[in-house]
Design a protein around this motif. Structure first.
Motif, PDB file in Angstrom:
ATOM      1  N   VAL A 196       0.844  -1.206   0.000  1.00 31.11           N
ATOM      2  CA  VAL A 196       0.000   0.000   0.000  1.00 31.11           C
ATOM      3  C   VAL A 196       0.875   1.250   0.000  1.00 31.11           C
ATOM      4  O   VAL A 196       0.652   2.196  -0.749  1.00 31.11           O
ATOM      5  N   LEU A 197       1.914   1.234   0.823  1.00 26.99           N
ATOM      6  CA  LEU A 197       2.697   2.461   1.016  1.00 26.99           C
ATOM      7  C   LEU A 197       3.647   2.765  -0.145  1.00 26.99           C
ATOM      8  O   LEU A 197       4.077   3.905  -0.291  1.00 26.99           O
ATOM      9  N   ILE A 208      -7.799   3.625   4.922  1.00 28.69           N
ATOM     10  CA  ILE A 208      -6.752   2.675   5.317  1.00 28.69           C
ATOM     11  C   ILE A 208      -7.347   1.456   6.029  1.00 28.69           C
ATOM     12  O   ILE A 208      -6.646   0.750   6.741  1.00 28.69           O
ATOM     13  N   ILE A 212      -5.188  -0.827   8.962  1.00 32.82           N
ATOM     14  CA  ILE A 212      -5.155  -0.046  10.213  1.00 32.82           C
ATOM     15  C   ILE A 212      -4.213  -0.731  11.200  1.00 32.82           C
ATOM     16  O   ILE A 212      -4.277  -1.956  11.387  1.00 32.82           O
ATOM     17  N   GLN A 216      -3.363   2.655  15.944  1.00 38.00           N
ATOM     18  CA  GLN A 216      -4.370   3.518  15.312  1.00 38.00           C
ATOM     19  C   GLN A 216      -5.775   3.020  15.651  1.00 38.00           C
ATOM     20  O   GLN A 216      -6.700   3.809  15.858  1.00 38.00           O
ATOM     21  N   GLY A 235       3.206  12.099   9.330  1.00 40.52           N
ATOM     22  CA  GLY A 235       2.981  10.902   8.520  1.00 40.52           C
ATOM     23  C   GLY A 235       2.620   9.661   9.313  1.00 40.52           C
ATOM     24  O   GLY A 235       2.619   8.550   8.789  1.00 40.52           O
ATOM     25  N   GLY A 237      -0.235   8.901  10.451  1.00 41.15           N
ATOM     26  CA  GLY A 237      -1.606   8.462  10.208  1.00 41.15           C
ATOM     27  C   GLY A 237      -2.633   9.107  11.128  1.00 41.15           C
ATOM     28  O   GLY A 237      -3.703   8.539  11.343  1.00 41.15           O
ATOM     29  N   TYR A 658       4.390   6.482   8.420  1.00 39.40           N
ATOM     30  CA  TYR A 658       4.053   5.615   7.286  1.00 39.40           C
ATOM     31  C   TYR A 658       4.239   6.321   5.950  1.00 39.40           C
ATOM     32  O   TYR A 658       4.233   5.689   4.913  1.00 39.40           O
ATOM     33  N   GLY A 767      -0.494  18.819   6.255  1.00 37.04           N
ATOM     34  CA  GLY A 767      -1.478  17.736   6.193  1.00 37.04           C
ATOM     35  C   GLY A 767      -1.506  16.978   4.884  1.00 37.04           C
ATOM     36  O   GLY A 767      -2.092  15.913   4.814  1.00 37.04           O
TER      37      GLY A 767
HETATM   38  N1  LIG Z   1      -2.396   2.061   8.707  1.00 38.44           N
HETATM   39  C1  LIG Z   1      -2.077   2.598   7.542  1.00 38.44           C
HETATM   40  N2  LIG Z   1      -2.160   1.870   6.418  1.00 38.44           N
HETATM   41  C2  LIG Z   1      -1.847   2.398   5.217  1.00 38.44           C
HETATM   42  N3  LIG Z   1      -1.443   3.651   5.049  1.00 38.44           N
HETATM   43  C3  LIG Z   1      -1.352   4.416   6.133  1.00 38.44           C
HETATM   44  C4  LIG Z   1      -1.658   3.945   7.431  1.00 38.44           C
HETATM   45  N4  LIG Z   1      -1.479   4.941   8.300  1.00 38.44           N
HETATM   46  C5  LIG Z   1      -1.079   6.002   7.586  1.00 38.44           C
HETATM   47  N5  LIG Z   1      -0.995   5.688   6.286  1.00 38.44           N
HETATM   48  C6  LIG Z   1      -0.604   6.557   5.173  1.00 38.44           C
HETATM   49  O1  LIG Z   1       0.434   7.402   5.618  1.00 38.44           O
HETATM   50  C7  LIG Z   1       0.304   8.691   5.055  1.00 38.44           C
HETATM   51  C8  LIG Z   1       0.260   9.710   6.150  1.00 38.44           C
HETATM   52  O2  LIG Z   1      -0.955   9.604   6.844  1.00 38.44           O
HETATM   53  P1  LIG Z   1      -1.670  10.873   7.461  1.00 38.44           P
HETATM   54  O3  LIG Z   1      -1.711  11.979   6.479  1.00 38.44           O
HETATM   55  O4  LIG Z   1      -2.928  10.393   8.063  1.00 38.44           O
HETATM   56  O5  LIG Z   1      -0.612  11.228   8.580  1.00 38.44           O
HETATM   57  P2  LIG Z   1      -0.586  12.464   9.586  1.00 38.44           P
HETATM   58  O6  LIG Z   1      -0.068  11.939  10.872  1.00 38.44           O
HETATM   59  O7  LIG Z   1      -1.889  13.148   9.605  1.00 38.44           O
HETATM   60  O8  LIG Z   1       0.525  13.344   8.892  1.00 38.44           O
HETATM   61  P3  LIG Z   1       0.925  14.892   9.076  1.00 38.44           P
HETATM   62  O9  LIG Z   1       0.933  15.236  10.513  1.00 38.44           O
HETATM   63  O10 LIG Z   1       2.303  14.953   8.506  1.00 38.44           O
HETATM   64  O11 LIG Z   1      -0.035  15.651   8.274  1.00 38.44           O
HETATM   65  C9  LIG Z   1      -0.959   8.644   4.196  1.00 38.44           C
HETATM   66  O12 LIG Z   1      -0.599   8.378   2.869  1.00 38.44           O
HETATM   67  C10 LIG Z   1      -1.731   7.478   4.760  1.00 38.44           C
HETATM   68  O13 LIG Z   1      -2.557   6.873   3.791  1.00 38.44           O
END
Ligand SMILES: Nc1ncnc2c1ncn2[C@@H]1O[C@H](COP(=O)(O)OP(=O)(O)OP(=O)(O)O)[C@@H](O)[C@H]1O
Length: 835
Positions: A196-197, A208, A212, A216, A235, A237, A658, A767
């Motif tokens: 996925v990543l 996700i 998950i 999370q 990043g 999530g 992630y 974000g």
């Molecule tokens: N459990 C997961 N499975 C797949 N992808 C994930 C998972 N958790 C996070 N990601 C992916 O990681 C990336 C970052 O997630 P997200 O934007 O929610 O992070 P964030 O903590 O809000 O980041 P930031 O603070 O930098 O804005 C996204 O592409 C998201 O799809």
């Protein structure tokens, strides 16, 4: 991968489930087709067919009763139609990918292991006997996220259930095609997550649910805390978890919680569009999405031009040399603080005793009701009443007075004149109205005459309907009524209270050494911070904030121009509500705040008051606290821990990133001590690349060259990040001159996050994420100050697969201590050489 035999069984099952899904869809299709038209048609026919019989009271009652019954029937039909449409959409989504996971769970005390297939929603076979797919939000599905094979358990409303997980399997499925299946011992197998990543960045955030992570899942399913705080690395999530949490809450409280009772505060409009598809993808309606600025504008936009956070940011970043800069910074910090909140409350308490400031009510250059008269009326109100109740009473009194004055105005000369010059359409309206009135008049004439005859007595003649006189009266009423409307409206809005004056009066500099010409308060005291007794229990015992006098001058000057600094907007509203009465929204049950570190303690207190019945989920990263008013979310003394009380507050930490490759995470972490504990998800890539140029021409050419290479490598989403909006604009022009085509400049008004090469200031990229990030200019001239470290960190953490830093001169000193092993350079331009 799993064994051949198992794979065959899985294929057969998938084919079977896909067939059953198809059959269910076929069965539902005719009932759903043209649903909307059917419903509209039913409503139309309902009203056409309705007939009310008013012959007798009984007939009338009968008719009303039957209408009520038909209405209930119709509503029920509409509801069931709506449900079918939702069900149809869900089945459609399942057909695209029926499930993503399976667990075999043997509950203690039972002799068999149940196979639980998990997908985005539940699906039961045609007989309604067997769950072919379980919704990922069902209690049993939490096993999939929380446990590896072995002893396991989950919570249900009826209590905990424990047993043994015998198998955990993951699938990649498209339609009825099984692309892959893996058995896993991990909580959520790394293989699927890695797949996925490594995908590309999208202009829309993805759900996700299939991957998950355990930590999370705890955030998503927490159903107890009044306040849930997530401090998570860039990043990690946070936003993803928040959105799946909304979906979870909507599912688990579906009988009493609607999407319109959940509000998400986003950092900007573009982010709103970025996350807007996640919930619909999960089959749920979107919650209300807004920005705090939109709210402020809706409340204050009529009175002030309210500075938005981007302008505040630009001022902090660009005006370091401007006079008064330090005072502005000190003001931003002070006005964000709990201390200011307490002092403002204390100040409002003082006003309760000393009275308010009012604005004269004038009409056509004439004083109708003077400020002093209002002050007297206010003082005459029962002093035991709260200030907001006294203000409400004063408003009623003023409205009464205005009514009286409006009547008195009918005979004024200007009205006479206005009648002469009135538009012909007004005369036509008067004519129409008077004829209506005349019909009523005639009818009442006949009625009265008939009554008089019946009662056998005579009635004095009331004369004819005097059309001319009545027309003139009508016109007078109408013209004066229209002229008084704005006044009445402003009184209803409480504009007779001089709120700008009261707020400004708080910022009255110390008179001994205050700015010359500061307007004197007409109030007796204590009306300003400077006047407040230092010994007062809730008053300011601390010394005044730094640069107090200059801060006062800036605040008052701004107010005087009909403008508000961003940092003043919430405190101003707060004071306004203390005085005029609270405006709260009790319907909202959950408030989500993303990029929560960017809100002040003051704003949080305000949000809590604004949504008194809501729980809060706050997500943020202090490492990305780039605004001067930031709040540390999870520190021991964080004001957020006090907001709902510690017992009702839960803090979660997410340390795994992630988004970015291992190399990018390591490089970014080296920039910021707070990020030292961030763990990358094990996904490798190229090291960040640093390129320095000696001339501006070469710099632009280098950026253009890198952009072309990244595009050639197939990266569809590339962020060219600058420090300020002006720099983004300049970068766009220079890159276009250097031959770059197809660049899109993003401004604060850009409504949608798009794919492609975007040029934007870092604070607008909060974000969101890009396949590759080009940091446009990381030279000392641009990122020269320690206070810009988090900005640099935030910029670097937007990159998923590639990060390139370019500099148009000496490297920023913020890069000096980054270990040279963590990046590559071009032509030996190493920032560490200068360290
Ligand atoms: N459990 C997961 N499975 C797949 N992808 C994930 C998972 N958790 C996070 N990601 C992916 O990681 C990336 C970052 O997630 P997200 O934007 O929610 O992070 P964030 O903590 O809000 O980041 P930031 O603070 O930098 O804005 C996204 O592409 C998201 O799809």
């Amino acid at each position: 991968m799993i064994g051949r035999e198992d794979l065959e069984k899985e294929r057969q099952r998938l084919t079977d489930v896909a067939r059953q899904l198809e059959e269910a869809l076929e069965k539902l299709a005719p009932q759903v087709d043209g649903l909307q038209e059917q419903a509209a048609d039913m409503r139309r026919r309902f009203w056409e067919e309705v007939s009310v019989s008013t012959g007798t009271n009984e007939d009338f009652e009968e008719s009303v009763y039957s209408i009520e019954q038909q209405e209930a029937l119709l509503s029920e039909r509409e509801r069931s139609h709506r449900q079918k449409a939702v069900q149809y959409r869900k089945l459609g989504r399942l057909r695209e990918s029926p499930y993503f996971g399976r667990i075999d769970f043997r509950e203690d005390g039972t002799g068999f292991a149940e196979q639980v297939y998990i997908g985005v929603s539940s699906f039961v076979d045609a007989e309604g006997l067997e769950f072919l797919i379980y919704d990922w939000r069902t209690p049993i599905a939490s096993l999939y996220y929380d446990h590896s094979p072995g002893r396991a358990g989950y919570e249900t409303p009826g209590g905990p259930i424990s047993g043994r997980m015998e198998l955990k399997r993951q699938y990649r499925i498209r339609g009825d095609e099984l692309l892959g299946a893996f058995d896993t011992n991990e909580t959520i197998g790394d293989e699927l997550l890695r797949q996925v990543l490594t995908g590309e960045a999208d202009h829309r955030m993805k759900t996700i649910v299939s991957t998950i992570q355990k930590e999370q899942n705890a955030i998503i399913r927490d159903d107890k805390s009044g306040m849930l705080i997530v401090q998570g690395a860039a990043g990690s999530g946070k936003t993803s978890a928040a959105l799946q949490r909304v979906a979870y809450l909507l599912y688990s409280h579906r009988d009493r919680l609607g999407a319109d009772q959940i509000v998400l505060f986003s950092p900007n409009r573009m982010f709103n569009s970025y996350v807007s598809t996640v919930l619909p993808e999960l089959g749920e309606d979107n919650m209300k999405q807004t920005t705090f600025q939109e709210y402020l504008d809706s409340r204050l936009g009529r009175t002030f031009k309210v500075e938005d956070p981007c302008d505040q940011m630009e001022a902090v970043l660009s005006a370091a040399e401007a006079p008064g800069y330090e005072a502005r910074l000190s003001g931003i910090r002070y006005k964000a603080s709990e201390r200011f909140l307490a002092e403002l409350r204390h100040y409002a308490g003082g006003l309760e005793r000393s009275g308010l400031k009012f604005v004269d009510l004038d009409f056509r250059g004439k004083r109708l009701i003077g400020a002093e008269q209002m002050a007297e009326a206010f003082a005459a109100c029962d002093p035991s009443l709260r200030i907001a109740n006294r203000a409400a009473r004063l408003r009623e009194w003023l409205l009464g007075e205005l009514k009286r004055l409006e009547h008195a105005e009918y005979e004024a000369d200007w009205v006479e004149e206005a009648i002469h010059f009135a538009d012909s359409s007004l005369y036509e309206e008067a004519y129409r109205k008077l004829h209506e009135e005349r019909n009523v008049f005639d009818f009442s004439e006949q009625y009265t005459a008939a009554r008089a005859r019946i009662e056998g007595r005579h009635r004095p003649d009331e004369g004819d309907f005097d059309f001319g006189q009545r027309e003139e009266d009508w016109l007078r009423r109408r013209l004066v009524g229209e002229a008084f409307k704005p006044l009445k409206r402003s009184v209803k809005r409480m504009a007779f209270i001089d709120m700008p004056g009261l707020y400004a009066a708080f910022f009255e500099a110390d008179r001994d050494n205050g700015p010359s010409g500061a307007p004197e308060s007409s109030l007796s005291a204590p009306h300003s911070f400077a006047d407040m007794p230092a010994s007062s229990s809730s008053g300011p015992a601390d010394p005044k904030p730094l640069h107090w006098n200059e801060m006062c001058r800036q605040t008052r000057d701004k107010l005087g121009r009909g403008e508000l600094f961003h940092e003043d907007a919430t405190p101003y509203l707060y004071l306004k509500e203390l005085i005029e009465g609270q405006r709260s929204n009790s319907d909202v049950r959950h408030v989500f705040v993303d990029e929560g570190q960017d809100y002040s303690a003051f704003q949080y207190a305000f949000l809590k008051k604004m949504f008194p019945r809501a729980r809060m989920t706050i997500l943020g990263d202090f490492g990305q606290a780039i605004f001067a008013q930031s709040t540390e979310l999870s520190a021991a003394d964080s004001p957020l821990l006090r907001l709902y009380g510690e017992a009702d507050t839960r803090v979660f930490r997410l340390n795994r990133s992630y988004r970015s490759t291992r190399e990018i995470v390591a490089f970014a972490a080296a920039l910021l001590p707070e990020a030292a504990g961030v763990e990358p998800f094990e996904r490798g890539g190229a090291k960040p690349l640093l390129i320095r140029s000696n001339t501006p021409q070469l710099h632009a050419a280098n950026v253009a060259d890198r952009l072309a290479r990244l595009r050639a490598e197939g990266f569809a989403s590339i962020g060219i990040l600058t420090r300020t909006a002006a720099e983004a604009h300049e970068a766009c022009e220079k890159l276009a001159a250097a031959g770059c085509a197809g660049l899109k400049e993003v401004t604060r008004d850009t409504p949608e996050f798009e794919q492609g090469a975007l040029v934007l200031p870092v604070y607008l990229a909060k974000g969101v994420e890009f396949d590759a990030v080009l940091l446009y200019d990381a030279s000392a001239a641009v990122y020269g100050r320690e206070s810009e470290r988090k900005l640099l960190y935030t910029a670097c953490t937007r990159a998923m697969h590639r990060l390139v830093l370019l500099a148009s001169g000496e490297w920023s000193p913020l890069l000096a201590h980054v270990d040279a092993d963590l990046y590559e350079t071009q032509r030996g331009e190493d920032p560490a050489d200068r360290a």
